[in-house]
Design a protein around this motif. Structure first.
Motif, short mmCIF file in Angstrom:
data_model
loop_
_atom_site.label_atom_id
_atom_site.label_comp_id
_atom_site.label_asym_id
_atom_site.label_seq_id
_atom_site.Cartn_x
_atom_site.Cartn_y
_atom_site.Cartn_z
N ARG A 106 0.84 -1.21 0.00
CA ARG A 106 0.00 0.00 0.00
C ARG A 106 0.87 1.26 0.00
N PRO A 107 0.31 2.41 -0.48
CA PRO A 107 1.08 3.65 -0.47
C PRO A 107 1.47 4.06 0.94
N LYS A 108 2.74 4.39 1.09
CA LYS A 108 3.20 4.79 2.42
C LYS A 108 4.50 5.55 2.31
N THR A 109 4.89 6.18 3.38
CA THR A 109 6.20 6.84 3.41
C THR A 109 6.72 6.83 4.84
N ILE A 110 8.02 7.07 4.97
CA ILE A 110 8.59 7.20 6.32
C ILE A 110 8.66 8.68 6.64
N VAL A 111 8.29 9.03 7.85
CA VAL A 111 8.40 10.43 8.28
C VAL A 111 9.12 10.50 9.61
N ARG A 112 9.77 11.66 9.80
CA ARG A 112 10.51 11.86 11.05
C ARG A 112 9.82 12.98 11.82
N ASP A 113 9.61 12.76 13.13
CA ASP A 113 9.00 13.85 13.91
C ASP A 113 10.08 14.78 14.45
N GLN A 114 9.66 15.77 15.19
CA GLN A 114 10.62 16.79 15.66
C GLN A 114 11.67 16.22 16.60
N ALA A 115 11.31 15.15 17.30
CA ALA A 115 12.27 14.54 18.22
C ALA A 115 13.20 13.57 17.49
N GLY A 116 13.00 13.43 16.18
CA GLY A 116 13.88 12.53 15.41
C GLY A 116 13.34 11.11 15.32
N GLU A 117 12.19 10.84 15.95
CA GLU A 117 11.60 9.48 15.91
C GLU A 117 11.01 9.22 14.53
N LEU A 118 11.12 7.95 14.09
CA LEU A 118 10.59 7.59 12.77
C LEU A 118 9.19 6.98 12.89
N TRP A 119 8.35 7.35 11.94
CA TRP A 119 6.98 6.84 11.85
C TRP A 119 6.74 6.34 10.44
N ILE A 120 5.75 5.46 10.29
CA ILE A 120 5.31 5.07 8.95
C ILE A 120 3.96 5.75 8.71
N ALA A 121 3.85 6.46 7.59
CA ALA A 121 2.57 7.09 7.24
C ALA A 121 1.92 6.23 6.16
N LYS A 122 0.68 5.80 6.41
CA LYS A 122 -0.06 4.99 5.42
C LYS A 122 -1.18 5.85 4.82
N PHE A 123 -1.26 5.83 3.50
CA PHE A 123 -2.14 6.75 2.77
C PHE A 123 -3.35 6.05 2.17
N PRO A 124 -4.40 6.85 1.90
CA PRO A 124 -5.58 6.29 1.22
C PRO A 124 -5.32 6.03 -0.25
N ARG A 125 -6.17 5.24 -0.84
CA ARG A 125 -6.13 4.96 -2.28
C ARG A 125 -7.47 5.34 -2.88
N ALA A 126 -7.46 5.83 -4.10
CA ALA A 126 -8.70 6.33 -4.73
C ALA A 126 -9.80 5.27 -4.72
N ARG A 127 -9.44 4.00 -4.90
CA ARG A 127 -10.47 2.97 -5.07
C ARG A 127 -10.98 2.36 -3.76
N ASP A 128 -10.44 2.78 -2.62
CA ASP A 128 -10.87 2.19 -1.34
C ASP A 128 -12.35 2.46 -1.10
N SER A 129 -13.11 1.42 -0.68
CA SER A 129 -14.54 1.69 -0.49
C SER A 129 -14.87 2.12 0.94
N PHE A 130 -13.90 2.08 1.84
CA PHE A 130 -14.03 2.78 3.12
C PHE A 130 -12.64 3.25 3.51
N ASP A 131 -12.57 4.14 4.48
CA ASP A 131 -11.29 4.73 4.84
C ASP A 131 -10.47 3.70 5.64
N ARG A 132 -9.57 3.05 4.94
CA ARG A 132 -8.81 1.95 5.56
C ARG A 132 -7.91 2.43 6.69
N GLN A 133 -7.45 3.67 6.61
CA GLN A 133 -6.56 4.17 7.66
C GLN A 133 -7.33 4.33 8.96
N ARG A 134 -8.58 4.84 8.83
CA ARG A 134 -9.40 4.99 10.05
C ARG A 134 -9.73 3.61 10.63
N VAL A 135 -10.02 2.66 9.75
CA VAL A 135 -10.35 1.31 10.23
C VAL A 135 -9.12 0.68 10.89
#
Ligand SMILES: Nc1ncnc2c1ncn2[C@@H]1O[C@H](COP(=O)(O)OP(=O)(O)OP(=O)(O)O)[C@@H](O)[C@H]1O
Ligand SMILES: [Mg+2]
Length: 454
Positions: A189-218
């Motif tokens: 799935r579409p995603k990226t790595i992001v760094r917060d202000q403290a330098g900690e790493l997170w994974i950001a997961k994104f929506p896709r146009a064809r999703d029939s419900f918001d998978r990130q919220r689920v």
């Protein structure tokens, strides 16, 4: 291509594999990759050999305690999941490869190039370099470590660029720098790595146009339910994106410590189980499929490598029951992982924190066998599967009850996640284990495995 050609061809261009031990860079061995046969999909030939200095080091640990013992031997494979899965876990995966291709004028670069582009930001401790690195340098000062990683403030821009790629569009040169953060980590799935202000790493997961419900919220709601059940769950938060919610999950394999970041070695269950390259998916429900693709087989792995097998078996069992309760049928072997125990010298592992728990539409069967009724998504099947995972009936009932208690209140979590009534209707239709329970309630002869206490 015969193997001898692979050796001759790639002798000029091996990849150097490094890990971090006590936050120091350590050369582990040499990886040769070849995917130049011209066939589509491109088959892979790979071999790996530990470095003599690594084998001689008292701090050395096997990259995979089952498939890659510390021996002076050439380990070979023709599949990304077999024998050398530990190395492929740390490399870009399906999503990353599609971004790399978009960044490469629509052409897929060689497998070797794909590994190098991962910049050492893939899951776990490993990094791949096209030349030998100076082991004396501080990990933080490696070019890989200083490469750009998107900040929280760039998430919406990355989201827009990735949506363009996902829909087959062209990428503007101005955004290339941002793209690199989005191919390091695995998954489809579409995603990226992001760094917060403290330098900690997170994974950001994104929506896709064809999703029939918001998978990130689920997924957020499912993670929060898991947390309330008492499972090991990374910190997670939702932010509003341009096309839906973006889920941010804290990376469990990295931690900022003082001036640097520690890296923990990671192995997927797929790597440890190492399915045969000749396995035919049509045999999924035959004995070999059951023996390879099942929660019971993952339980066997836990018994071999876990530093806390009883706790990890219970956690795995609870995750299986949760996947039934929330209809996460996409529970394939790459969606279960292990982290090397903090005290690395023991060579033991723990189940990694939970990830990728998303309610699925349209797939009635799980990817892994659950119990005597195979991959059927029902609480009865999960209860009957407990013995094979060394969970006693009473403990199994207790876990099923705990999971059902929390997941029967799932609408509260969906509301907190901001799902709409229309989306909740779609999600509710997916919940086949609950529908089966309701059917059983109407059948006076059936005694169900368990039902919510509330
Ligand atoms: N919190 C985390 N910390 C570190 N690594 C993680 C974390 N969550 C996921 N990963 C790694 O990233 C990979 C991709 O994440 P995830 O499974 O959530 O993505 P996906 O694209 O939804 O996957 P799939 O292809 O199974 O649908 C995982 O297989 C795992 O190796
Ligand atoms: Mg996944």
């Amino acid at each position: 291509m015969p193997r001898s050609d692979l050796r001759a061809k790639s002798v000029e261009s091996p990849l150097y594999v490094y890990t971090a031990i006590d936050r120091r860079l350590v050369w582990v061995g040499t990886l040769n990759l070849d995917d130049s046969s011209g066939e589509v999909p491109r088959p892979i030939l790979a071999d790996f050999r530990y470095a003599p200095s690594y084998l001689a080091s008292p701090a050395a640990y096997p990259l995979d305690p089952i498939n890659l013992p510390l021996r002076d031997e050439v380990f070979r494979t023709t599949s990304r999941f077999h024998v050398l899965g530990a190395l492929f876990d740390a490399a870009p995966d399906a999503w990353g490869r599609s971004v790399i291709r978009a960044d490469n004028a629509g052409l897929m670069p060689s497998e070797r190039e794909v590994f190098v582009r991962g910049r050492g930001l893939g899951v776990g401790s490993l990094l791949f370099a096209p030349q030998m690195l100076d082991e004396a340098v501080d990990l933080a000062s490696l070019p890989q470590a200083s490469a750009h990683v998107a900040g929280f403030e760039e998430i919406q821009t990355v989201e827009a660029v990735l949506a363009t790629i996902d829909e087959g569009g062209q990428v503007d040169d101005a955004w290339r720098d941002l793209l690199a953060s989005s191919w390091d980590i695995g998954g489809a799935r579409p995603k990226t790595i992001v760094r917060d202000q403290a330098g900690e790493l997170w994974i950001a997961k994104f929506p896709r146009a064809r999703d029939s419900f918001d998978r990130q919220r689920v997924e957020w709601a499912n993670l929060e339910m898991a947390r309330d059940i008492g499972m090991d769950v990374p910190q997670a938060q939702l932010i509003e994106g341009r096309f839906g919610a973006v889920l941010l999950v804290h990376r469990f394999d990295r931690a900022v410590e003082g001036q640097g970041t520690s890296r923990r070695h990671y192995l997927s269950a797929a790597s440890l189980i190492s399915p045969s390259p000749s396995f035919d998916k049509r045999d999924m429900d035959r004995p070999q499929g059951v023996a390879t693709f099942s929660y019971a087989r993952v339980a066997d792995v836990i018994k071999r490598i876990s530093s806390s097998p009883a706790r990890d078996l219970q956690e795995l069992y609870a995750r299986m029951v949760l996947n039934v309760a929330i209809h996460n049928t996409d529970d394939h072997l790459k969606n279960t992982g292990f982290l090397k125990h903090e005290d690395g010298r023991t060579g033991r592992y723990r189940l990694s924190p939970l990830f990728d728990v998303v309610t699925q539409e349209g797939s009635a069967k799980h990817m892994l066998h659950i119990g005597p009724v195979g991959r059927e998504s029902s609480f009865d099947n999960a209860l009957a599967g407990a013995a094979r995972m060394s969970i006693k009936p009473k403990a199994a009932q207790e876990i099923i009850g705990r999971v059902q208690d929390v997941t029967s209140r799932r609408h509260d979590y969906y509301a907190r996640a901001g799902l709409t009534d229309r989306e909740i209707e779609v999600i509710d239709r997916c919940m086949s284990a609950w529908h089966l329970l309701e059917d059983f309630e109407e059948d006076p002869d059936h005694v169900p495995a368990a039902r919510p206490r509330g």
